[in-house]
Design an enzyme around this catalytic site. Structure first.
Site, PDB file in Angstrom:
ATOM      1  N   ARG A  64      -7.544 -29.216  -5.495  1.00  0.00           N
ATOM      2  CA  ARG A  64      -7.393 -27.880  -6.104  1.00  0.00           C
ATOM      3  C   ARG A  64      -8.692 -27.074  -5.955  1.00  0.00           C
ATOM      4  O   ARG A  64      -8.681 -25.877  -5.750  1.00  0.00           O
ATOM      5  CB  ARG A  64      -6.965 -27.975  -7.574  1.00  0.00           C
ATOM      6  CG  ARG A  64      -6.902 -26.622  -8.274  1.00  0.00           C
ATOM      7  CD  ARG A  64      -5.953 -26.597  -9.477  1.00  0.00           C
ATOM      8  NE  ARG A  64      -6.005 -27.784 -10.303  1.00  0.00           N
ATOM      9  CZ  ARG A  64      -6.990 -28.080 -11.154  1.00  0.00           C
ATOM     10  NH1 ARG A  64      -8.005 -27.258 -11.310  1.00  0.00           N
ATOM     11  NH2 ARG A  64      -6.950 -29.189 -11.866  1.00  0.00           N
ATOM     12  N   TYR A 117       2.412  -2.664  -2.423  1.00  0.00           N
ATOM     13  CA  TYR A 117       3.501  -3.637  -2.310  1.00  0.00           C
ATOM     14  C   TYR A 117       4.174  -3.838  -3.681  1.00  0.00           C
ATOM     15  O   TYR A 117       3.497  -3.812  -4.719  1.00  0.00           O
ATOM     16  CB  TYR A 117       2.923  -4.952  -1.767  1.00  0.00           C
ATOM     17  CG  TYR A 117       3.863  -6.113  -1.923  1.00  0.00           C
ATOM     18  CD1 TYR A 117       5.113  -6.114  -1.302  1.00  0.00           C
ATOM     19  CD2 TYR A 117       3.509  -7.207  -2.700  1.00  0.00           C
ATOM     20  CE1 TYR A 117       5.978  -7.175  -1.459  1.00  0.00           C
ATOM     21  CE2 TYR A 117       4.377  -8.279  -2.851  1.00  0.00           C
ATOM     22  CZ  TYR A 117       5.616  -8.248  -2.229  1.00  0.00           C
ATOM     23  OH  TYR A 117       6.472  -9.298  -2.396  1.00  0.00           O
ATOM     24  N   ASP A 188      -6.517  -4.372   0.121  1.00  0.00           N
ATOM     25  CA  ASP A 188      -5.518  -5.268   0.700  1.00  0.00           C
ATOM     26  C   ASP A 188      -5.295  -4.793   2.138  1.00  0.00           C
ATOM     27  O   ASP A 188      -4.721  -3.721   2.357  1.00  0.00           O
ATOM     28  CB  ASP A 188      -4.228  -5.194  -0.133  1.00  0.00           C
ATOM     29  CG  ASP A 188      -3.108  -6.074   0.431  1.00  0.00           C
ATOM     30  OD1 ASP A 188      -3.181  -6.456   1.612  1.00  0.00           O
ATOM     31  OD2 ASP A 188      -2.154  -6.353  -0.322  1.00  0.00           O
ATOM     32  N   LYS A 213       1.583 -12.969   6.533  1.00  0.00           N
ATOM     33  CA  LYS A 213       2.013 -11.953   7.520  1.00  0.00           C
ATOM     34  C   LYS A 213       1.311 -12.182   8.859  1.00  0.00           C
ATOM     35  O   LYS A 213       1.450 -13.243   9.427  1.00  0.00           O
ATOM     36  CB  LYS A 213       1.753 -10.556   6.951  1.00  0.00           C
ATOM     37  CG  LYS A 213       2.082 -10.399   5.474  1.00  0.00           C
ATOM     38  CD  LYS A 213       3.530 -10.690   5.137  1.00  0.00           C
ATOM     39  CE  LYS A 213       3.786 -10.390   3.662  1.00  0.00           C
ATOM     40  NZ  LYS A 213       4.975 -11.002   3.133  1.00  0.00           N
TER      41      LYS A 213
HETATM   42  C1  LIG Z   1       0.607  -5.491   1.458  1.00  0.00           C
HETATM   43  C2  LIG Z   1       1.037  -6.773   0.813  1.00  0.00           C
HETATM   44  N1  LIG Z   1       0.196  -7.406  -0.018  1.00  0.00           N
HETATM   45  C3  LIG Z   1       0.540  -8.564  -0.643  1.00  0.00           C
HETATM   46  C4  LIG Z   1       1.778  -9.128  -0.443  1.00  0.00           C
HETATM   47  C5  LIG Z   1       2.124 -10.412  -1.136  1.00  0.00           C
HETATM   48  O1  LIG Z   1       2.009 -11.479  -0.245  1.00  0.00           O
HETATM   49  P1  LIG Z   1       2.809 -12.870  -0.401  1.00  0.00           P
HETATM   50  O2  LIG Z   1       4.241 -12.576  -0.132  1.00  0.00           O
HETATM   51  O3  LIG Z   1       2.159 -13.752   0.626  1.00  0.00           O
HETATM   52  O4  LIG Z   1       2.570 -13.344  -1.793  1.00  0.00           O
HETATM   53  C6  LIG Z   1       2.687  -8.505   0.424  1.00  0.00           C
HETATM   54  C7  LIG Z   1       4.014  -9.112   0.645  1.00  0.00           C
HETATM   55  O5  LIG Z   1       4.849  -8.567   1.344  1.00  0.00           O
HETATM   56  C8  LIG Z   1       2.304  -7.306   1.062  1.00  0.00           C
HETATM   57  O6  LIG Z   1       3.151  -6.645   1.890  1.00  0.00           O
END
Ligand SMILES: Cc1ncc(COP(=O)(O)O)c(C=O)c1O
Length: 407
Positions: A64, A117, A188, A213
């Site tokens: 962890r 998101y 992000d 992604k």
């Molecule tokens: C811009 C963005 N940030 C964060 C996330 C969250 O990622 P995860 O699905 O790996 O938890 C997503 C998910 O689609 C996203 O599009």
């Protein structure tokens, strides 16, 4: 130790080699999967010294708080972004949550972009306020609006660039200049990872990604990462990731990410080239009202994107809106038919996979966002989001032609 001087190589070389040492046990080229929960000590004294970090080098004690496969993934991400250190998480939301838990407490204030998101939107609207954390929403691309939203207790400005699903670009350097040194700028960058942009170099304090992604890039593993200063990553790891959040990736997923990252540079080039062709095709399509893609000269983000995004690459994400009337159908009804008629793109959320994915934000990724907030951020019921994959652009365009004709 690697013999490569990473300060002096191109991104393609760095992304293949950084973070990965030849295995000390047998010299394996690929980083082994250390599929173990715990690590053994020969003596109590050795265990105590490793817990107290008294022995130089990397000495994991429990997966962890640290695992060699995951550590290689973290080091590769730190090198990729030009950050001092990185913390890997089990998902992108694990990365978002870790940053919030590490740097916000009751009485603090955070500013989020008006469109993020859906999962992050939930954190902003539903998770943080009950903890006594004040949340403001502004268009972070509007620097004057951002400045006006700053309060004495503001601790973080958080945005995605380009953002989900409007593909809006925010000026990272201008945001940092506006908020000053005491407020963390957290970006992000999931929609456009390196080599498209390096947001830490533009002035962000912390960059995070949904590794799920483009960075893993094969649609077969969830993951996340946070990259920044060694001090900030230490706070996240010690106080949050290994404690209240406890969400490291599995060693197997870390291995998949390491494998995926080796081809990040070539994959991003193809995603971007394909997306540019599809965006141009959609822009010329008589049934399409607006195309959101920062590579298009007509896009409001284009000038900034040319400055902030590198190597003439603008990412693989394209959103578009159909005309209000398509063959007598509303944009929403026509959009549904279009998606159902396509044969190559899969109707699915997520993005950054080799397979082209198409989705409808209002009923899928952003269904949880209040309709008024969705509209205010430009997410109409007719908006369609496309993650352009690695197939032939010619085949994709032919598929769209067929699908439009069959509406
Ligand atoms: C811009 C963005 N940030 C964060 C996330 C969250 O990622 P995860 O699905 O790996 O938890 C997503 C998910 O689609 C996203 O599009």
């Amino acid at each position: 130790m690697s013999k490569i001087d990473f300060s002096n190589v191109d991104f393609e070389t760095l992304i293949v080699h950084a973070g990965q040492e030849h295995d000390p046990a047998y010299g394996a080229l690929a980083t082994p999967i250390y599929q173990t929960s715990t690590f053994c000590f020969d003596t109590v004294e050795e265990g105590a010294a490793k817990f107290a970090k008294q022995i130089p080098g990397y000495h994991p004690v429990y997966s962890r708080s640290g695992n060699p496969t995951t550590r290689a993934f973290e080091l590769k991400c730190a090198a990729m972004e030009g950050g001092e250190d990185a913390v890997a998480t089990a998902s992108g939301m694990g990365a978002v949550g870790s940053v919030m838990l590490a740097f916000l407490k009751t009485g603090d204030h955070i500013i989020f972009d008006d469109s993020v998101y859906g999962g992050t939107n939930f954190v902003a609207e539903s998770n943080l306020p009950p903890l006594g954390i004040e949340v403001s929403r502004v268009d972070t691309a509007n620097i004057e609006a951002l400045k006006a939203a700053i309060r004495p207790n503001t601790k973080i400005v958080y945005f995605e660039t380009p953002n989900n699903p409007m593909i809006k670009v925010t000026d990272v350097a201008a945001v940092k200049a506006a908020v000053g040194p005491d407020i963390r700028v957290v970006v992000d960058a999931t929609f456009a990872p390196p080599p498209i942009q390096h947001v830490l170099k533009l002035g962000a304090d912390i960059v995070l990604h949904s590794i799920t992604k483009y960075i893993n890039g094969h649609g077969d593993a969830l993951g996340g990462v946070v990259v920044g200063s060694a001090a900030d990553m230490g706070v996240i790891r010690a106080n949050c990731m290994t404690k209240i959040n406890g969400c490291p990736p599995s060693p197997f997923n870390s291995y998949l990410v390491l494998r995926g990252m080796k081809t990040l540079a070539v994959r991003m080039e193809k995603h971007c080239a394909n997306a540019m062709e599809i965006a141009k095709y959609l822009q010329a399509n008589p049934y399409v009202k607006t195309v959101y893609y920062p590579g298009l000269e007509s896009d409001p983000s284009h000038e900034l994107a040319c400055k902030q995004m590198e190597n003439g690459m603008f990412g693989g994400m394209v959103s578009f809106e159909l005309n209000d009337d398509v063959k007598g159908l509303s944009s929403f009804e026509a959009g549904k038919k279009l998606l159902n008629n396509l044969t190559i793109p899969a109707i699915a959320v997520s993005l950054g996979d080799p397979d082209t994915l198409i989705e409808h934000p209002a009923s899928m990724t952003h269904a949880g966002v209040a309709p008024e907030a969705r509209l205010a951020a430009g997410i109409t019921d007719g908006l369609v989001r496309l993650s352009v994959g690695l197939e032939s652009a010619k085949d994709l365009i032919a598929d769209f032609e067929r699908a439009f004709a069959a509406i």
